[in-house]
Write a protein that holds these residues in place. Structure first.
Motif, short mmCIF file in Angstrom:
data_model
loop_
_atom_site.label_atom_id
_atom_site.label_comp_id
_atom_site.label_asym_id
_atom_site.label_seq_id
_atom_site.Cartn_x
_atom_site.Cartn_y
_atom_site.Cartn_z
N GLN A 162 -18.96 -36.18 1.28
CA GLN A 162 -17.96 -37.18 2.21
C GLN A 162 -17.60 -38.26 3.04
O GLN A 162 -17.03 -39.35 3.28
N SER B 74 -10.20 -35.70 0.88
CA SER B 74 -11.55 -35.63 0.21
C SER B 74 -11.11 -35.11 -1.80
O SER B 74 -10.48 -34.49 -2.04
N ARG B 75 -12.63 -34.37 -2.16
CA ARG B 75 -12.47 -34.02 -3.46
C ARG B 75 -12.31 -33.10 -3.89
O ARG B 75 -10.96 -33.16 -4.40
N ALA B 76 -12.43 -32.19 -2.49
CA ALA B 76 -11.45 -30.62 -3.06
C ALA B 76 -10.01 -30.55 -3.20
O ALA B 76 -9.18 -30.69 -3.99
N GLY C 226 -7.53 -33.20 3.43
CA GLY C 226 -8.80 -31.85 2.62
C GLY C 226 -7.84 -30.68 2.24
O GLY C 226 -6.73 -31.06 1.90
N GLN D 176 -18.77 -39.85 -1.76
CA GLN D 176 -20.30 -40.41 -2.82
C GLN D 176 -19.37 -40.66 -3.69
O GLN D 176 -20.10 -41.28 -4.63
N VAL E 79 -12.49 -40.24 -0.94
CA VAL E 79 -13.45 -40.79 -0.37
C VAL E 79 -14.38 -39.93 -0.51
O VAL E 79 -14.44 -38.74 -0.03
N GLY F 137 -8.36 -28.02 3.98
CA GLY F 137 -6.76 -27.60 5.34
C GLY F 137 -5.75 -27.99 4.77
O GLY F 137 -4.34 -27.91 5.65
N VAL G 228 -9.46 -34.51 13.06
CA VAL G 228 -8.20 -32.47 12.87
C VAL G 228 -8.97 -31.65 12.11
O VAL G 228 -9.06 -31.91 11.00
N ASN G 229 -9.12 -30.57 12.71
CA ASN G 229 -9.72 -29.01 12.39
C ASN G 229 -9.74 -27.67 12.77
O ASN G 229 -10.42 -28.35 14.46
N GLY H 46 -16.54 -41.34 -4.57
CA GLY H 46 -14.94 -41.46 -4.14
C GLY H 46 -14.80 -42.64 -4.09
O GLY H 46 -16.57 -43.60 -4.35
N ASP I 145 -12.21 -25.73 12.83
CA ASP I 145 -12.66 -24.76 13.20
C ASP I 145 -14.02 -25.49 14.05
O ASP I 145 -14.45 -26.69 13.41
N SER J 134 -13.63 -30.98 6.40
CA SER J 134 -14.79 -29.47 6.70
C SER J 134 -15.91 -31.46 6.93
O SER J 134 -16.77 -30.91 7.90
N ALA K 165 -17.11 -27.38 12.41
CA ALA K 165 -17.43 -27.96 10.57
C ALA K 165 -18.01 -29.46 11.45
O ALA K 165 -17.69 -29.55 12.81
#
Ligand SMILES: Cc1cc2nc3c(=O)[nH]c(=O)nc-3n(C[C@H](O)[C@H](O)[C@H](O)COP(=O)(O)OP(=O)(O)OC[C@H]3O[C@@H](n4cnc5c(N)ncnc54)[C@H](O)[C@@H]3O)c2cc1C
Length: 314
Positions: A265, A227-229, A203, A244, A242, A205, A278-279, A246, A281, A260, A284
């Motif tokens: 997603q 992700s869309r981002a 994403g 809604q 990936v 990140g 893996v994040n 995608g 935050d 996130s 998240a």
């Protein structure tokens, strides 16, 4: 007596796992028919011989259109059989053909199907697998778009050979649009995202660098998702999205990195059998659905994971 018609947009090469799952599902019905909107390759014919199929039709596609050929093949096949059930892929093109034939024949199209019973009741995932629904067609033929990884592939113990017949199209239609250019996509060595057993998805990140994800995906034989981002940022093609809006995936393992975990997603991946997130935050939302959560910087975590996988496989 019920009769199932499997429709493939093409069988230019050996059928993939999702296609073999459709053949397995269809062969549970009294009569199994396969209609293919392309010539069927030699490798594909061999694989078809592994299933209990009564009739196989092919119709070579001679031009580029917007599904008119595929629609004519499915329509003709339906006219020549008394199929109660049409099984097709859950990819966007197959679903489009399913929707168009459903309108033409006043039939019911059910998408995201994970099983169809002998009584022609389709079980389908709802709200990205949050619950499942049993659906019966109240009109004519049931058209079921079946999600990959839903059916256990069960070829025959004693394979045979299939006879392939040419289908004479009855219902070719003039296209209302003309295709002015066609560009082939660069072929990828990786498995297709919708069928892969392992998906590594990145994403915002990843900050523009999918290198660590591609390296891990290579170590695992995985497909790359996003992700869309990440796709909106142009870091990776929109085909990899990936969610809604995608692709919906349901692999054995989904590794989410720098994502996130927004609801849109999750809608495309929360039915994955095992989720590793893996994040950096700790709060998240993706950690709410993760089976294993790693709080850390993906640019450090993913290379270590890839190196360890390679070390153990050496
Ligand atoms: C109608 C609609 C449809 C949508 N459809 C989709 C869809 O299909 N698919 C989809 O994904 N989204 C979709 N979205 C967008 C969705 O709402 C989110 O905006 C999007 O998923 C966010 O992407 P992201 O998680 O990559 O980015 P962000 O939400 O910005 O998250 C980035 C994450 O990366 C983490 N991070 C940053 N740096 C690092 C690092 N170095 N190491 C580890 N972690 C790090 C951060 O902590 C953060 O959690 C849709 C939205 C709408 C309104």
């Amino acid at each position: 007596m019920s009769s199932a018609l499997v429709f493939f947009t093409d069988l230019n090469s050996a059928p993939g796992k999702a296609q073999r799952e459709l053949l397995t599902l269809a062969s549970r019905f009294d009569t199994t028919i396969v209609a293919v909107a392309s010539e069927i390759s030699t490798e594909a014919r061999e694989v078809l011989g592994n299933y209990a199929i009564d009739t196989v039709w092919q119709a070579a596609n001679t031009g580029h259109g917007f599904g008119e050929h595929e629609l004519a093949v499915l329509d003709t096949a339906l006219q020549q059989t008394d199929a109660d059930l049409v099984l097709l892929g859950n990819d966007s093109f197959s679903r489009e053909i399913g929707a168009r034939i459903a309108v033409r024949r006043q039939a019911a199209l059910v998408t995201d199907v994970i099983d169809v019973s002998a009584e022609l009741i389709a079980t389908k995932d709802e709200l990205a697998g949050s619950y499942s629904a049993s659906v019966k067609s109240t009109t004519g033929v049931l058209i079921a778009a079946v999600k990959p990884n839903s059916i256990d592939d069960a070829p025959l113990a004693a394979p045979g050979t299939v006879q392939v017949n040419d289908l004479e199209l009855q219902s070719a239609q003039e296209s209302l649009v003309s295709v002015v250019a066609v560009e082939d996509k660069v072929a990828s060595e990786r498995p297709s995202l919708s069928e892969a057993r392992v998906v590594v998805a990145g994403g915002r990140g990843v900050d523009g660098d999918f290198g660590p994800l591609e390296d891990l995906a290579d170590a695992l034989g995985a497909a790359i998702g996003a992700s869309r981002a990440a796709t909106d940022a142009g870091w990776i093609s929109h085909d990899a999205q990936v969610g809604q809006t995608g692709i919906t995936v349901s692999p054995q393992l989904y590794i989410s990195a720098g994502i996130s975990g927004a609801i849109q997603q999750k809608a495309g991946m929360q039915t994955s059998k095992f989720i590793i997130a893996v994040n950096k935050d700790v709060d998240a939302p993706v950690f709410e659905i993760a089976d294993l959560g790693i709080v850390g910087d993906l640019s450090k975590v993913l290379p270590q994971a890839a190196a360890e996988i390679r070390r153990r496989r050496a």
